[in-house]
Design a protein around this motif. Structure first.
Motif, short mmCIF file in Angstrom:
data_model
loop_
_atom_site.label_atom_id
_atom_site.label_comp_id
_atom_site.label_asym_id
_atom_site.label_seq_id
_atom_site.Cartn_x
_atom_site.Cartn_y
_atom_site.Cartn_z
N ALA A 1 0.84 -1.21 0.00
CA ALA A 1 0.00 0.00 0.00
C ALA A 1 0.87 1.25 0.00
O ALA A 1 0.59 2.23 -0.71
N GLY A 2 1.94 1.21 0.77
CA GLY A 2 2.85 2.35 0.81
C GLY A 2 3.58 2.54 -0.52
O GLY A 2 3.75 3.67 -0.98
N PHE A 3 3.94 1.45 -1.09
CA PHE A 3 4.60 1.45 -2.41
C PHE A 3 3.72 2.18 -3.42
O PHE A 3 4.17 3.09 -4.13
N TRP A 4 2.46 1.84 -3.44
CA TRP A 4 1.52 2.49 -4.37
C TRP A 4 1.39 3.98 -4.08
O TRP A 4 1.38 4.80 -4.99
N ARG A 5 1.26 4.29 -2.81
CA ARG A 5 1.04 5.68 -2.44
C ARG A 5 2.21 6.58 -2.85
O ARG A 5 2.01 7.66 -3.38
N VAL A 6 3.42 6.09 -2.61
CA VAL A 6 4.58 6.92 -2.95
C VAL A 6 4.72 7.02 -4.47
O VAL A 6 4.96 8.11 -5.01
N LEU A 7 4.56 5.90 -5.16
CA LEU A 7 4.66 5.95 -6.62
C LEU A 7 3.64 6.92 -7.19
O LEU A 7 3.95 7.72 -8.08
N PHE A 8 2.44 6.85 -6.66
CA PHE A 8 1.40 7.76 -7.14
C PHE A 8 1.81 9.21 -6.92
O PHE A 8 1.60 10.06 -7.79
N GLY A 9 2.42 9.48 -5.80
CA GLY A 9 2.86 10.83 -5.48
C GLY A 9 3.98 11.33 -6.37
O GLY A 9 4.20 12.54 -6.48
N LEU A 10 4.68 10.41 -7.01
CA LEU A 10 5.77 10.80 -7.90
C LEU A 10 5.28 11.22 -9.28
O LEU A 10 6.01 11.82 -10.05
N ILE A 11 4.03 10.89 -9.55
CA ILE A 11 3.48 11.16 -10.88
C ILE A 11 3.04 12.61 -10.99
O ILE A 11 2.50 13.19 -10.04
N ASP A 12 3.27 13.21 -12.15
CA ASP A 12 2.83 14.58 -12.42
C ASP A 12 1.34 14.74 -12.18
O ASP A 12 0.58 13.80 -12.39
N ALA A 13 0.94 15.93 -11.81
CA ALA A 13 -0.48 16.21 -11.56
C ALA A 13 -1.32 15.82 -12.78
O ALA A 13 -2.32 15.11 -12.66
N ASP A 14 -0.89 16.25 -13.95
CA ASP A 14 -1.70 15.93 -15.14
C ASP A 14 -1.57 14.46 -15.52
O ASP A 14 -2.46 13.90 -16.13
N GLY A 15 -0.46 13.86 -15.12
CA GLY A 15 -0.31 12.43 -15.34
C GLY A 15 -1.30 11.65 -14.49
O GLY A 15 -1.84 10.64 -14.92
N ARG A 16 -1.55 12.16 -13.30
CA ARG A 16 -2.50 11.48 -12.42
C ARG A 16 -3.90 11.52 -13.02
O ARG A 16 -4.66 10.56 -12.93
N ASP A 17 -4.21 12.64 -13.61
CA ASP A 17 -5.49 12.76 -14.30
C ASP A 17 -5.59 11.71 -15.40
O ASP A 17 -6.57 10.99 -15.52
N ALA A 18 -4.52 11.66 -16.20
CA ALA A 18 -4.54 10.80 -17.38
C ALA A 18 -4.71 9.33 -17.02
O ALA A 18 -5.32 8.57 -17.77
N ILE A 19 -4.18 8.93 -15.86
CA ILE A 19 -4.25 7.51 -15.52
C ILE A 19 -5.40 7.18 -14.58
O ILE A 19 -5.68 6.02 -14.34
N LYS A 20 -6.06 8.19 -14.08
CA LYS A 20 -7.07 7.90 -13.06
C LYS A 20 -8.27 7.13 -13.63
O LYS A 20 -9.07 6.59 -12.87
N THR A 21 -8.34 7.09 -14.97
CA THR A 21 -9.41 6.28 -15.56
C THR A 21 -9.18 4.79 -15.32
O THR A 21 -10.11 4.01 -15.33
N PHE A 22 -7.92 4.44 -15.08
CA PHE A 22 -7.69 3.00 -14.88
C PHE A 22 -6.86 2.66 -13.64
O PHE A 22 -6.69 1.50 -13.33
N ILE A 23 -6.38 3.70 -12.94
CA ILE A 23 -5.77 3.42 -11.64
C ILE A 23 -6.42 4.35 -10.62
O ILE A 23 -6.21 5.56 -10.68
N GLU A 24 -7.18 3.78 -9.72
CA GLU A 24 -7.78 4.63 -8.68
C GLU A 24 -6.68 5.10 -7.75
O GLU A 24 -5.68 4.40 -7.56
N LYS A 25 -6.84 6.28 -7.22
CA LYS A 25 -5.82 6.80 -6.31
C LYS A 25 -5.55 5.82 -5.18
O LYS A 25 -6.46 5.44 -4.46
N PRO A 26 -4.31 5.41 -5.03
CA PRO A 26 -3.97 4.42 -4.00
C PRO A 26 -4.05 5.03 -2.60
O PRO A 26 -3.82 6.19 -2.43
#
Lengths: 164, 164
Positions: free
Chosen positions: B139-164
DNA sequence: ATTTTATGTCAGCCATGTTGACTTATTTAT
DNA sequence: ATAAATAAGTCAACATGGCTGACATAAAAT
């Protein structure tokens, strides 16, 4: 999906979890290197130059062979970027004290400055991710990353990264 | 180091922690892709082909423009690998039902087989790392990786990766 | 009817990995 | 002292996969 009836959706969940890790790792790695790549381009450098700057900054005086061992690339590949870094005055090579065949590597002031600039943006991003995720998450992050590394890769890095 | 006397070694520890994350990310990413790279080489393919296979497997029928948006490369770069995958019979392109300008992408049986072979080795490695680290670490692994992603990148992937 | 969009294509450049062959200086082993 | 092994560097050629720029076609949207 059979899981709905079987009541043991472990396999499905597991696959989803694995896929999530794989994809997050891809996106995170890419974005982690995005800004540094832009900075490097200003200097006519690439990611390979960054790696050299990073590890030389980290272990000043390291031999070329050590760097080759860490980066796991051929000496011809390394030679190209190392040559550029030396010629442009970012890295300095001395003659080994004990073994004069060796060429211990050091960053020049210019090299240190660039290295700091590059590492600063990565550290800021990493710090933001750590902050958002929390200390416990960070420990987990390290543990999983460590587990992804090859057995012999773990050996190679254990001199400077203790097992998380 | 001043920390020894000040009793607040936060800065030092923090830098060490950030460096550790940066380096582990580098080594883990490299080894995570090592075996797949070898397999791809058997087919005359590279990492770029793998990415296409991965995302098409994941979202069958996706348009070329969607794939471009996810991969964030130019259409010329994508075109090269996509062309090879289509010509060698790993990917199939149809004509869009609603919009006939689109070319929805699908894996052929051959493509699915290769994609499964590639993803199997990555999933096995990821599963091993998850197992060694434990569920909380994951769970921590996911959270940190998610935090490393650009803001707009998070948007782009949120269709298939829910925020960890 | 015109413009915009989705896709494809050609041509060339750059960064960075690879293999293979070979040189030089120095250290180690015989 | 000589031979062998090691550290480093070099030249050449090749592949992958990013990039830019220019242009073409078909279909949809205005």
């Amino acid at each position: 999906m059979a899981d709905i009836k079987s009541g043991t959706p472990t396999l499905y969940l597991r696959d989803e979890e694995l896929r999530k890790g794989i994809e997050l790792l891809y996106f995170a790695y890419r974005d982690h290197n995005g800004v540094p790549d832009e900075i490097l381009a200003e200097y006519g450098f690439g990611r390979a130059h960054h790696r050299v700057l990073h590890f030389v900054a980290r272990s000043p005086g390291m031999a070329v062979s050590e760097l080759l061992g860490i980066l796991r690339i051929t000496k011809q590949s390394l030679s190209r970027v190392l040559k550029e870094l030396v010629e442009k005055g970012y890295v300095r090579q001395e003659t080994g004290a004990r073994d004069r065949r060796q060429r211990p590597l050091y960053l020049t002031d210019k090299g240190s400055e660039l290295e700091r600039r590059l590492s600063a943006v990565q550290r800021e991003r990493m710090a933001r991710a750590y902050r958002e995720a929390g200390a416990e998450a960070v420990a987990g992050f390290w543990r999983v990353l460590f587990g992804l590394i090859d057995a012999d890769g773990r050996d190679a890095i254990k001199t400077f990264i203790e097992k998380p």
